[in-house]
Motif scaffolding. Structure first.
Motif, PDB file in Angstrom:
ATOM      1  N   ALA A  77       0.835  -1.200   0.000  1.00  0.00           N
ATOM      2  CA  ALA A  77       0.000   0.000   0.000  1.00  0.00           C
ATOM      3  C   ALA A  77       0.873   1.254   0.000  1.00  0.00           C
ATOM      4  CB  ALA A  77      -0.901   0.001   1.222  1.00  0.00           C
ATOM      5  N   GLN A  78       0.341   2.313  -0.580  1.00  0.00           N
ATOM      6  CA  GLN A  78       1.004   3.618  -0.561  1.00  0.00           C
ATOM      7  C   GLN A  78       0.628   4.389   0.707  1.00  0.00           C
ATOM      8  OE1 GLN A  78       3.123   4.560  -3.104  1.00  0.00           O
ATOM      9  NE2 GLN A  78       2.759   2.502  -3.896  1.00  0.00           N
ATOM     10  N   SER A  79      -0.550   4.100   1.242  1.00  0.00           N
ATOM     11  CA  SER A  79      -1.070   4.811   2.410  1.00  0.00           C
ATOM     12  C   SER A  79      -0.939   3.956   3.661  1.00  0.00           C
ATOM     13  CB  SER A  79      -2.552   5.151   2.203  1.00  0.00           C
ATOM     14  OG  SER A  79      -2.734   5.896   1.039  1.00  0.00           O
ATOM     15  N   ARG A  80      -0.970   4.607   4.788  1.00  0.00           N
ATOM     16  CA  ARG A  80      -0.947   3.917   6.071  1.00  0.00           C
ATOM     17  C   ARG A  80      -2.391   3.653   6.493  1.00  0.00           C
ATOM     18  NH1 ARG A  80       3.307   3.282   9.216  1.00  0.00           N
ATOM     19  NH2 ARG A  80       3.073   3.189  11.461  1.00  0.00           N
ATOM     20  N   MET A  81      -2.695   2.381   6.802  1.00  0.00           N
ATOM     21  CA  MET A  81      -4.057   1.999   7.166  1.00  0.00           C
ATOM     22  C   MET A  81      -4.044   1.169   8.439  1.00  0.00           C
ATOM     23  SD  MET A  81      -5.310   0.844   3.394  1.00  0.00           S
ATOM     24  CE  MET A  81      -3.679   0.627   2.692  1.00  0.00           C
ATOM     25  N   ALA A  82      -5.071   1.330   9.246  1.00  0.00           N
ATOM     26  CA  ALA A  82      -5.178   0.545  10.473  1.00  0.00           C
ATOM     27  C   ALA A  82      -5.459  -0.921  10.148  1.00  0.00           C
ATOM     28  CB  ALA A  82      -6.281   1.112  11.362  1.00  0.00           C
ATOM     29  N   ASP A  83      -6.315  -1.155   9.168  1.00  0.00           N
ATOM     30  CA  ASP A  83      -6.698  -2.526   8.806  1.00  0.00           C
ATOM     31  C   ASP A  83      -6.415  -2.770   7.334  1.00  0.00           C
ATOM     32  OD1 ASP A  83      -7.703  -3.488  11.309  1.00  0.00           O
ATOM     33  OD2 ASP A  83      -9.432  -2.173  11.025  1.00  0.00           O
ATOM     34  N   PHE A  84      -5.258  -3.377   7.072  1.00  0.00           N
ATOM     35  CA  PHE A  84      -4.832  -3.678   5.708  1.00  0.00           C
ATOM     36  C   PHE A  84      -4.297  -5.103   5.676  1.00  0.00           C
ATOM     37  CE2 PHE A  84      -1.296  -3.594   2.517  1.00  0.00           C
ATOM     38  CZ  PHE A  84      -2.106  -3.550   1.390  1.00  0.00           C
ATOM     39  N   VAL A  85      -4.839  -5.914   4.763  1.00  0.00           N
ATOM     40  CA  VAL A  85      -4.442  -7.311   4.655  1.00  0.00           C
ATOM     41  C   VAL A  85      -3.984  -7.566   3.216  1.00  0.00           C
ATOM     42  CG1 VAL A  85      -5.151  -9.708   4.998  1.00  0.00           C
ATOM     43  CG2 VAL A  85      -6.221  -7.887   6.351  1.00  0.00           C
ATOM     44  N   PRO A  86      -2.660  -7.598   2.990  1.00  0.00           N
ATOM     45  CA  PRO A  86      -2.165  -7.852   1.636  1.00  0.00           C
ATOM     46  C   PRO A  86      -1.918  -9.344   1.391  1.00  0.00           C
ATOM     47  CG  PRO A  86      -0.354  -7.138   3.018  1.00  0.00           C
ATOM     48  CD  PRO A  86      -1.589  -7.162   3.890  1.00  0.00           C
ATOM     49  N   PHE A  87      -2.209  -9.787   0.188  1.00  0.00           N
ATOM     50  CA  PHE A  87      -1.908 -11.150  -0.252  1.00  0.00           C
ATOM     51  C   PHE A  87      -1.095 -11.041  -1.531  1.00  0.00           C
ATOM     52  CE2 PHE A  87      -5.909 -11.530   2.014  1.00  0.00           C
ATOM     53  CZ  PHE A  87      -5.761 -12.680   2.770  1.00  0.00           C
ATOM     54  N   ASP A  88       0.035 -11.739  -1.603  1.00  0.00           N
ATOM     55  CA  ASP A  88       0.821 -11.716  -2.840  1.00  0.00           C
ATOM     56  C   ASP A  88       0.791 -13.072  -3.548  1.00  0.00           C
ATOM     57  OD1 ASP A  88       2.472 -13.187  -1.188  1.00  0.00           O
ATOM     58  OD2 ASP A  88       4.206 -11.877  -1.391  1.00  0.00           O
ATOM     59  N   GLU A  89      -0.216 -13.866  -3.222  1.00  0.00           N
ATOM     60  CA  GLU A  89      -0.386 -15.167  -3.853  1.00  0.00           C
ATOM     61  C   GLU A  89      -1.346 -15.056  -5.045  1.00  0.00           C
ATOM     62  OE1 GLU A  89       0.752 -15.601   0.326  1.00  0.00           O
ATOM     63  OE2 GLU A  89      -1.062 -14.773  -0.487  1.00  0.00           O
ATOM     64  N   ASN A  90      -1.507 -16.150  -5.761  1.00  0.00           N
ATOM     65  CA  ASN A  90      -2.434 -16.237  -6.879  1.00  0.00           C
ATOM     66  C   ASN A  90      -3.862 -15.982  -6.396  1.00  0.00           C
ATOM     67  OD1 ASN A  90      -4.444 -18.172  -8.344  1.00  0.00           O
ATOM     68  ND2 ASN A  90      -2.821 -17.733  -9.827  1.00  0.00           N
ATOM     69  N   ILE A  91      -4.605 -15.155  -7.116  1.00  0.00           N
ATOM     70  CA  ILE A  91      -5.976 -14.806  -6.718  1.00  0.00           C
ATOM     71  C   ILE A  91      -6.840 -16.049  -6.547  1.00  0.00           C
ATOM     72  CG2 ILE A  91      -8.125 -13.728  -7.507  1.00  0.00           C
ATOM     73  CD1 ILE A  91      -6.443 -11.527  -8.760  1.00  0.00           C
ATOM     74  N   GLY A  92      -6.782 -16.958  -7.506  1.00  0.00           N
ATOM     75  CA  GLY A  92      -7.602 -18.172  -7.437  1.00  0.00           C
ATOM     76  C   GLY A  92      -7.301 -18.995  -6.199  1.00  0.00           C
ATOM     77  N   SER A  93      -6.031 -19.099  -5.856  1.00  0.00           N
ATOM     78  CA  SER A  93      -5.643 -19.870  -4.672  1.00  0.00           C
ATOM     79  C   SER A  93      -6.156 -19.224  -3.391  1.00  0.00           C
ATOM     80  CB  SER A  93      -4.119 -19.998  -4.594  1.00  0.00           C
ATOM     81  OG  SER A  93      -3.625 -20.685  -5.712  1.00  0.00           O
ATOM     82  N   VAL A  94      -6.017 -17.908  -3.289  1.00  0.00           N
ATOM     83  CA  VAL A  94      -6.476 -17.204  -2.080  1.00  0.00           C
ATOM     84  C   VAL A  94      -7.983 -17.352  -1.929  1.00  0.00           C
ATOM     85  CG1 VAL A  94      -6.706 -14.957  -0.949  1.00  0.00           C
ATOM     86  CG2 VAL A  94      -4.568 -15.548  -2.099  1.00  0.00           C
ATOM     87  N   LEU A  95      -8.725 -17.124  -3.001  1.00  0.00           N
ATOM     88  CA  LEU A  95     -10.181 -17.210  -2.912  1.00  0.00           C
ATOM     89  C   LEU A  95     -10.647 -18.635  -2.608  1.00  0.00           C
ATOM     90  CD1 LEU A  95     -11.277 -14.799  -5.777  1.00  0.00           C
ATOM     91  CD2 LEU A  95     -11.141 -14.344  -3.316  1.00  0.00           C
ATOM     92  N   THR A  96      -9.975 -19.618  -3.170  1.00  0.00           N
ATOM     93  CA  THR A  96     -10.308 -21.010  -2.865  1.00  0.00           C
ATOM     94  C   THR A  96     -10.026 -21.310  -1.402  1.00  0.00           C
ATOM     95  OG1 THR A  96      -9.863 -21.729  -5.127  1.00  0.00           O
ATOM     96  CG2 THR A  96      -9.783 -23.422  -3.415  1.00  0.00           C
ATOM     97  N   ASP A  97      -8.865 -20.871  -0.906  1.00  0.00           N
ATOM     98  CA  ASP A  97      -8.521 -21.113   0.498  1.00  0.00           C
ATOM     99  C   ASP A  97      -9.530 -20.452   1.439  1.00  0.00           C
ATOM    100  OD1 ASP A  97      -6.316 -22.529  -0.354  1.00  0.00           O
ATOM    101  OD2 ASP A  97      -4.865 -20.957   0.154  1.00  0.00           O
ATOM    102  N   VAL A  98      -9.917 -19.231   1.135  1.00  0.00           N
ATOM    103  CA  VAL A  98     -10.870 -18.518   1.989  1.00  0.00           C
ATOM    104  C   VAL A  98     -12.244 -19.186   1.934  1.00  0.00           C
ATOM    105  CG1 VAL A  98     -12.148 -16.360   2.260  1.00  0.00           C
ATOM    106  CG2 VAL A  98      -9.678 -16.308   1.912  1.00  0.00           C
ATOM    107  N   SER A  99     -12.681 -19.568   0.741  1.00  0.00           N
ATOM    108  CA  SER A  99     -14.024 -20.139   0.596  1.00  0.00           C
ATOM    109  C   SER A  99     -14.137 -21.539   1.198  1.00  0.00           C
ATOM    110  CB  SER A  99     -14.441 -20.171  -0.870  1.00  0.00           C
ATOM    111  OG  SER A  99     -13.678 -21.098  -1.591  1.00  0.00           O
ATOM    112  N   THR A 100     -13.020 -22.254   1.314  1.00  0.00           N
ATOM    113  CA  THR A 100     -13.092 -23.609   1.863  1.00  0.00           C
ATOM    114  C   THR A 100     -12.659 -23.690   3.326  1.00  0.00           C
ATOM    115  OG1 THR A 100     -10.856 -24.109   1.046  1.00  0.00           O
ATOM    116  CG2 THR A 100     -12.728 -24.691  -0.381  1.00  0.00           C
ATOM    117  N   SER A 101     -12.209 -22.567   3.892  1.00  0.00           N
ATOM    118  CA  SER A 101     -11.795 -22.601   5.298  1.00  0.00           C
ATOM    119  C   SER A 101     -13.019 -22.497   6.206  1.00  0.00           C
ATOM    120  CB  SER A 101     -10.826 -21.465   5.603  1.00  0.00           C
ATOM    121  OG  SER A 101     -11.484 -20.222   5.524  1.00  0.00           O
ATOM    122  N   LYS A 102     -12.850 -22.985   7.407  1.00  0.00           N
ATOM    123  CA  LYS A 102     -13.927 -22.911   8.390  1.00  0.00           C
ATOM    124  C   LYS A 102     -13.565 -21.799   9.360  1.00  0.00           C
ATOM    125  CE  LYS A 102     -15.079 -27.714   8.035  1.00  0.00           C
ATOM    126  NZ  LYS A 102     -15.578 -28.256   7.139  1.00  0.00           N
TER     127      LYS A 102
END
Length: 104
Positions: A77-102
């Protein structure tokens, strides 16, 4: 078809674009009135003033807005944020991991 695209160095902005932009601004104002998660998927620096920079501005100015950015090449990020969650992985992998996690 050439709606809302770059033509040369210019972004096509006609009357419909401005009307849609106003609707989008109204939606964002209402959505960010409470707790909100901005999920940014693969937005780089081709047109950062449309999504990337406004999302950072919202997350940095409003304490109830979290920005989650999924971007393999540009996760930081260019700005400072209190709540910022960066992912540098493949979009498909992140979304699959999030959608299948409990998470409950």
């Amino acid at each position: 078809m050439g709606v809302h695209v770059r033509k040369g160095r210019h972004f096509v902005q006609d009357g419909q674009w401005y009307a849609s932009y106003e609707c989008y601004q109204d939606f964002m104002e209402k959505a960010c009135a409470g707790n909100a998660l901005l999920l940014e998927l693969g937005v780089g620096y081709n047109t950062p003033t449309i999504i990337r920079f406004p999302f950072e501005r919202l997350a940095s100015q409003m304490g109830n807005v979290t920005l989650a950015r999924i971007n393999r090449d540009y996760p930081d990020a260019q700005s400072r944020m209190a709540d910022f969650v960066p992912f540098d992985e493949n979009i498909g992998s992140v979304l699959t991991d999030v959608s299948t996690s409990k998470l409950y």
